[in-house]
Design a protein around this motif. Structure first.
Motif, PDB file in Angstrom:
ATOM      1  N   GLY A  35       2.614   0.710  -4.235  1.00  0.00           N
ATOM      2  CA  GLY A  35       2.840   0.138  -2.922  1.00  0.00           C
ATOM      3  C   GLY A  35       3.183  -1.335  -2.930  1.00  0.00           C
ATOM      4  N   ILE A  36       3.241  -1.955  -4.117  1.00  0.00           N
ATOM      5  CA  ILE A  36       3.703  -3.334  -4.207  1.00  0.00           C
ATOM      6  C   ILE A  36       5.222  -3.309  -4.280  1.00  0.00           C
ATOM      7  CG2 ILE A  36       3.781  -5.433  -5.599  1.00  0.00           C
ATOM      8  CD1 ILE A  36       0.917  -4.873  -6.478  1.00  0.00           C
ATOM      9  N   ARG A  37       5.866  -3.978  -3.361  1.00  0.00           N
ATOM     10  CA  ARG A  37       7.330  -4.020  -3.327  1.00  0.00           C
ATOM     11  C   ARG A  37       7.906  -5.142  -4.173  1.00  0.00           C
ATOM     12  NH1 ARG A  37       9.436  -2.833   2.773  1.00  0.00           N
ATOM     13  NH2 ARG A  37       8.265  -0.906   3.102  1.00  0.00           N
ATOM     14  N   LEU A  68      -2.202  -2.903   0.314  1.00  0.00           N
ATOM     15  CA  LEU A  68      -2.918  -4.175   0.188  1.00  0.00           C
ATOM     16  C   LEU A  68      -4.375  -3.925  -0.180  1.00  0.00           C
ATOM     17  CD1 LEU A  68      -3.278  -7.248   0.458  1.00  0.00           C
ATOM     18  CD2 LEU A  68      -3.533  -6.903   2.919  1.00  0.00           C
ATOM     19  N   GLU A  69      -4.979  -2.921   0.419  1.00  0.00           N
ATOM     20  CA  GLU A  69      -6.376  -2.610   0.096  1.00  0.00           C
ATOM     21  C   GLU A  69      -6.523  -2.151  -1.355  1.00  0.00           C
ATOM     22  OE1 GLU A  69     -10.157   0.098   1.544  1.00  0.00           O
ATOM     23  OE2 GLU A  69      -8.284   0.212   2.656  1.00  0.00           O
ATOM     24  N   ARG A  70      -5.585  -1.324  -1.837  1.00  0.00           N
ATOM     25  CA  ARG A  70      -5.638  -0.898  -3.245  1.00  0.00           C
ATOM     26  C   ARG A  70      -5.568  -2.105  -4.176  1.00  0.00           C
ATOM     27  NH1 ARG A  70      -2.364   3.139  -1.155  1.00  0.00           N
ATOM     28  NH2 ARG A  70      -0.439   2.183  -1.896  1.00  0.00           N
ATOM     29  N   TYR A  71      -4.736  -3.057  -3.822  1.00  0.00           N
ATOM     30  CA  TYR A  71      -4.611  -4.304  -4.586  1.00  0.00           C
ATOM     31  C   TYR A  71      -5.918  -5.089  -4.545  1.00  0.00           C
ATOM     32  CZ  TYR A  71      -3.050  -9.231  -5.092  1.00  0.00           C
ATOM     33  OH  TYR A  71      -2.914 -10.552  -5.430  1.00  0.00           O
ATOM     34  N   GLN A  72      -6.496  -5.226  -3.359  1.00  0.00           N
ATOM     35  CA  GLN A  72      -7.703  -6.029  -3.195  1.00  0.00           C
ATOM     36  C   GLN A  72      -8.886  -5.480  -3.988  1.00  0.00           C
ATOM     37  OE1 GLN A  72      -7.789  -6.030   1.112  1.00  0.00           O
ATOM     38  NE2 GLN A  72      -7.150  -8.166   1.149  1.00  0.00           N
ATOM     39  N   ILE A  73      -8.993  -4.163  -4.089  1.00  0.00           N
ATOM     40  CA  ILE A  73     -10.144  -3.581  -4.778  1.00  0.00           C
ATOM     41  C   ILE A  73      -9.890  -3.345  -6.270  1.00  0.00           C
ATOM     42  CG2 ILE A  73     -11.032  -2.529  -2.663  1.00  0.00           C
ATOM     43  CD1 ILE A  73      -9.975   0.181  -3.701  1.00  0.00           C
TER      44      ILE A  73
END
Length: 104
Positions: A35-37, A68-73
């Protein structure tokens, strides 16, 4: 899309080489989190010269809030975040974060 903007006021003794290594770690996370573009990072070259000490930063574009949540955790994000805080003036006070929804 969600645009994640991070501005960092690094301690004066932090070298550009160290900053480059930290930003390279960020790019490694890009390969691990769906999900990171896009990721853009660097040192300000603003002709306005009103950075107020926040001379470095990065922008991460995410597909949505879930990405963003996947990135944050993600553990690598947490480890990088700790390094950024350790190298910023005043710790967490030397870092600004904005998350802005961007219309498609």
């Amino acid at each position: 899309m969600i645009r994640h903007i991070v501005l960092i006021k690094f301690n004066p003794e932090v070298t550009e080489e160290t900053v480059a290594e930290l930003f390279q770690e960020l790019r490694e996370i890009e390969k691990q989190v769906s999900g990171i573009r896009d990721i853009t990072s660097g040192r300000s070259e603003s002709p306005e010269k009103i950075e107020r000490g926040y001379m470095h930063g990065f922008v991460v574009d995410f597909d949505d809030w879930d990405a963003l949540e996947r990135y944050q955790i993600h553990p690598d994000h947490k480890a990088l975040g700790a390094k950024l805080v350790a190298n910023a003036v005043g710790g967490i006070d030397g870092i600004l974060v904005l998350d802005i929804p961007v219309p498609a």
